[in-house]
Write a protein that holds these residues in place. Structure first.
Motif: not given
Ligand SMILES: Nc1ncnc2c1ncn2[C@@H]1O[C@H](COP(=O)(O)OS(=O)(=O)O)[C@@H](OP(=O)(O)O)[C@H]1O
Length: 639
Positions: A458, A460, A153, A454, A156, A385-386, A382
């Motif tokens: 995330s 997933y 992703c 975003y 990541a 990551r966002a 998540p």
């Protein structure tokens, strides 16, 4: 992310640094003149160029790709074997160039750069080229198309993984010979390796491409009609030696394969597939011409140069060199590499959450090639990551909304809007239990997986569930960035070796050589000389705790659903353990996922109640919720 977009800027920098360090320690990648060694190689028929390609410091004061002042001149020779420092990992010596080659049809026993050009390509591989011209489907076998994917992703740790894999499993390392002509030879028998695609910019510089951005939707848009044709992915047929040129940083127009006459023939052979690149349709920069500051080439630099499409790059107002590609990506001819033992990679991290990309991989590749595909899915907690993705696009100026909470709230509102008529009562656990095809029809249609999504990128569980509609679970390996940080380079490489069956060069004790592991080491696991994590932008600031807590609660069901999807994938113990750890953290933080009523109220002031999942009906209408603008393409212009 992004090859063809500004993402590339970070990537290019990271790759540039990594690759340059990786190879030679050269400090300049821009040259407008042939290196003395190349010039010698071009003049002397019997020269073995792989033993003398390192001198730098062009007489015209070539500039670095990043626009910095020219590197200080080094006395030459600096270093003769680019891979001298990565091999021999097990104490053996690199083979001289003349030792390799010979196995593949038409490959000369010794590398002679003069024999590495387009004419040889046409002479030896006329049958393959004719097959390609007759049908794009032939490309499934005439080219080594990517079968190693990192489809997820963004943010990541995919850049780090790319640099690790590209080095540890590069044929020069695996075959212990930097000469491309040796890679199909007996010295490399029974070994399996991976290469990236190459791209050329209008300056004639080749570099390896982490993210071809071919299978996702934005690429298809960028080249109407043609983008889904495999020929666009395969790119122009290039001689195998091209795969060494990026590593030499040699400009195309200064290399032996690129007299103007040869390259014109080269492009002509492509017919309508790829338009004539700028530098060759316009006036090529004369040798000795110094690239503009920063090393970028605006269209105005070369009279008669037509960009393709014409507004790409300039319209964005950016001077990103990747916008001015001569060709976007090219993959090698299968006939020049050992059958079944050479892979190439596509690490575009936007495929998995795209509603199209995974399906296109399967459809374009056909059953045989699709079955060879392996997907390393990089995941990350998540919320972080966002936020990392948000921070990057803020840095690039793509994201106009300054407040992370506002941006994600708007996106969630848009997701709800998209799903409002869905008759399925979709919840994450429901998604995990649904037939993958239904997931694709429902959740996947909301959001393209492209830039600035975003939240979508995330969630997933829906991306993974959708991908299972097209590929077997055993074709996927999941790695959490949080685990990556705790792994040693050796552990990571062994994992990749087991999953991909690429050949890992090991020492007598069966361990990956420390010289290779260093490239794959990260964070606390890196020993002396190890590589630190590679942030490719600066994530500044932090998420306000109430927002973070609310978002964690928002994503918690998604993580729970992911666990059931990860089961059955390759080596599923580690990601499952990580998911359990996340669940414990959530529970420990209170409120199920760390959120409290107060947190949610604070966040709701943005107009969206984050306690409600996108596919649930909001308790009250999200008054004033702003719809986000359409995500902009992260893909670069197509050629
Ligand atoms: N080895 C390792 N392990 C875990 N995480 C790592 C590693 N190397 C880099 N990073 C962090 O990954 C973030 C960048 O991810 P990507 O390279 O995938 O970004 S991109 O999508 O290619 O732009 C970026 O995260 P942020 O710093 O939070 O932005 C990097 O710091």
């Amino acid at each position: 992310m992004r090859e063809e977009n500004p993402m590339v800027r970070g990537l290019a920098l990271a790759m540039g640094l990594g690759v340059v360090t990786f190879m030679l320690g050269w400090s300049s990648v821009y040259e407008a003149r042939p290196t003395p060694q190349l010039a010698r190689a071009a003049r002397a028929p019997d020269a073995a160029p792989s033993t003398g390609l390192a001198a730098r410091a062009p007489a015209d004061g070539g500039r670095r790709k990043d626009g910095a002042a020219p590197a200080p001149t080094r006395s030459q020779p600096v270093e003769t074997l680019p891979f001298a420092r990565v091999a021999p990992p097990d104490g053996g010596a690199l083979q001289p160039a003349a030792a390799g080659g010979g196995a593949a049809r038409g490959v000369p026993a010794a590398a002679d750069w003069r024999e590495c050009g387009h004419e040889r390509l046409r002479t030896h591989y006329a049958r393959e080229l004719a097959a390609e011209a007759a049908s794009p489907e032939a490309l499934r076998t005439t080219r080594v198309l990517p079968t190693l994917f990192v489809p997820c992703c963004p943010k990541a740790g995919t850049t780090f993984l790319n640099l690790c894999v590209a080095r540890a499993f590069h044929p020069a390392v695996v075959c212990r010979n930097p000469d491309p002509h040796a890679w199909a030879g007996p010295a490399c028998a029974n070994r399996s390796f991976v290469l990236g695609g190459v791209r050329a910019n209008p300056a004639g510089l080749f570099h390896e491409v982490k993210e071809p951005f071919y299978f996702n939707k934005e690429t298809a848009k960028a080249v109407p009609g043609a983008a889904r044709d495999l020929a666009v992915l395969a790119g122009p047929p290039l001689p195998l030696c091209t795969w060494w040129l990026p590593r030499m940083g040699a400009p195309l127009h200064a290399s032996p394969i690129n007299s103007e006459r040869k390259t014109r023939a080269f492009w002509n052979a492509l017919g309508a597939r790829v338009r004539v690149p700028c530098n060759l349709s316009g006036t090529p920069p004369p040798h000795g011409t110094r690239p503009p500051a920063a090393g970028y080439f605006p269209p105005s630099a070369w009279p008669g140069c037509r960009l393709n499409p014409p507004d790409v790059g300039g319209a964005r107002g950016r001077s990103d060199f990747v916008d001015y590609v001569a060709f976007k990506v090219a993959f090698p001819l299968a006939a020049e590499l050992p059958a079944g033992r050479a892979r190439t990679y596509d690490m575009t991290p936007n495929y998995l959450c795209s509603s199209h990309a995974m399906r296109l991989v399967r459809e374009r590749y056909g059953p045989q090639l699709a079955a060879r595909a392996r997907f390393i899915v990089m995941l990350r907690e998540p919320v972080s990551r966002a936020f990392s993705e948000f921070s990057m696009f803020r840095t690039w100026g793509w994201e106009k909304v300054a407040d992370f909470g506002e941006a994600v709230s708007a996106e969630i509102a848009a997701l709800r809007q998209c799903l409002r008529n869905d008759t399925l009562l979709l919840r994450p656990l429901t998604i995990a239990a649904m037939p993958p095809a239904d997931v694709v029809q429902s959740v996947m249609r909301c959001g393209s997986g492209d830039a600035r999504q975003y939240v979508r990128n995330s969630l997933y569980e829906s991306c993974v569930a959708g991908a299972y509609a097209h590929f077997e679970r055993s074709q996927f390996m999941f790695i959490f960035a949080e685990d990556l940080r705790e792994m040693s380079g050796g552990q990571l490489m062994l994992k990749i070796e087991a999953f991909t069956r690429l050949t890992l060069v090991k020492d007598a004790a069966g361990q990956p050589a420390p010289s290779l592991a260093g490239r794959c080491d990260t964070g606390a696991a890196s020993g002396p000389g190890g590589t630190r994590a590679l942030p490719n932008h600066q994530t500044r600031g932090r998420i306000p705790p109430p927002l973070k807590a609310a978002l964690r609660r928002f994503f918690a069901p998604s993580r729970a659903a992911l666990a059931s999807l990860v089961r059955g994938s390759f080596d599923d113990a580690q990601p499952l353990a990580r998911l359990e750890a996340f669940a414990r953290d959530d529970a420990g933080a209170g409120g199920g996922a760390g959120g409290t009523a107060g947190d949610v109220r604070d966040v709701a002031s943005f107009g969206v109640d984050l306690s409600v999942r996108p596919w649930e009906r909001p308790r009250s209408a999200p008054a004033g919720a702003r719809r986000p603008p359409r995500a902009r393409a992260r893909a670069a212009p197509a050629v």
